[in-house]
Design an enzyme around this catalytic site. Structure first.
Site, short mmCIF file in Angstrom:
data_model
loop_
_atom_site.label_atom_id
_atom_site.label_comp_id
_atom_site.label_asym_id
_atom_site.label_seq_id
_atom_site.Cartn_x
_atom_site.Cartn_y
_atom_site.Cartn_z
N PRO A 26 0.77 -1.25 0.00
CA PRO A 26 0.00 0.00 0.00
C PRO A 26 0.81 1.30 0.00
CG PRO A 26 -0.01 -0.95 2.18
CD PRO A 26 0.70 -1.93 1.29
N CYS A 27 1.40 1.61 -1.15
CA CYS A 27 2.14 2.86 -1.28
C CYS A 27 1.22 4.08 -1.19
CB CYS A 27 2.94 2.88 -2.58
SG CYS A 27 1.98 2.51 -4.06
N HIS A 28 -0.08 3.89 -1.39
CA HIS A 28 -1.02 5.01 -1.26
C HIS A 28 -1.11 5.50 0.19
CE1 HIS A 28 -3.44 1.37 -0.52
NE2 HIS A 28 -4.18 2.12 0.29
#
Length: 164
Positions: free
Chosen positions: A126-128
């Site tokens: 989850p780079c978001h």
């Protein structure tokens, strides 16, 4: 051989790609750093089926963590960053500087940001959930509206803030 399939999602079509070692790519329609697709072939596999099912559950709000065999390819540093992303809890955010600290590289904020931007498995890794130190939504391979959507889906942004 890399097998791929396109799936529909609330953030637009996603291209999933996997090989015998696991899920290798999730790409948005207008991915900032698209993968070389020269060895991709349309097809199906248990990994692709599981990825599609789990992403569907995530977008439906019934899945908070993924259980998939992942096989991203990158430098040792990129892999360290990407595996650290997996440790950011659902519905929470951290800054690029905090991510650099977690990797014992407090002066590596830019390098962490660059590795984050090359994440081949967004949403699952989850780079978001990584945002600017001031809380701003910055840089995301799927575009800032997608980042905003994902963070709202997880309850990490207030309903009324409306970036877009």
């Amino acid at each position: 051989m890399m097998l791929c399939r396109r799936i529909d999602s609330p953030v637009g079509p996603l291209m999933l790609a996997a090989d015998a070692s696991g899920l290798r790519h999730i790409e948005f329609r207008d991915n900032r750093h698209p993968a070389d697709r020269s060895d991709w072939h349309g097809g199906d596999s248990e990994v692709l089926q599981a990825a599609e099912a789990q992403l569907g559950e995530y977008f439906a709000g019934t899945r908070r963590a993924f259980n998939l065999p992942l096989a991203p390819r990158g430098t040792d540093f990129q892999l360290r960053v990407w595996w650290e992303l997996a440790r950011i809890p659902f519905g929470q955010t951290i800054s690029y500087a905090q991510l650099a600290q977690r990797l014992d590289n407090p002066n590596g904020t830019r390098a962490v940001g660059a590795a984050n931007g090359r994440n081949p498995l967004p949403i699952v890794l989850p780079c978001h959930r990584v945002i600017g130190a001031d809380g701003a939504l910055t840089g995301f391979g799927g575009g800032l509206p997608t980042k905003d959507f994902l963070l709202r889906l997880e309850g990490a942004l207030p309903e009324q803030s409306g970036l877009f």
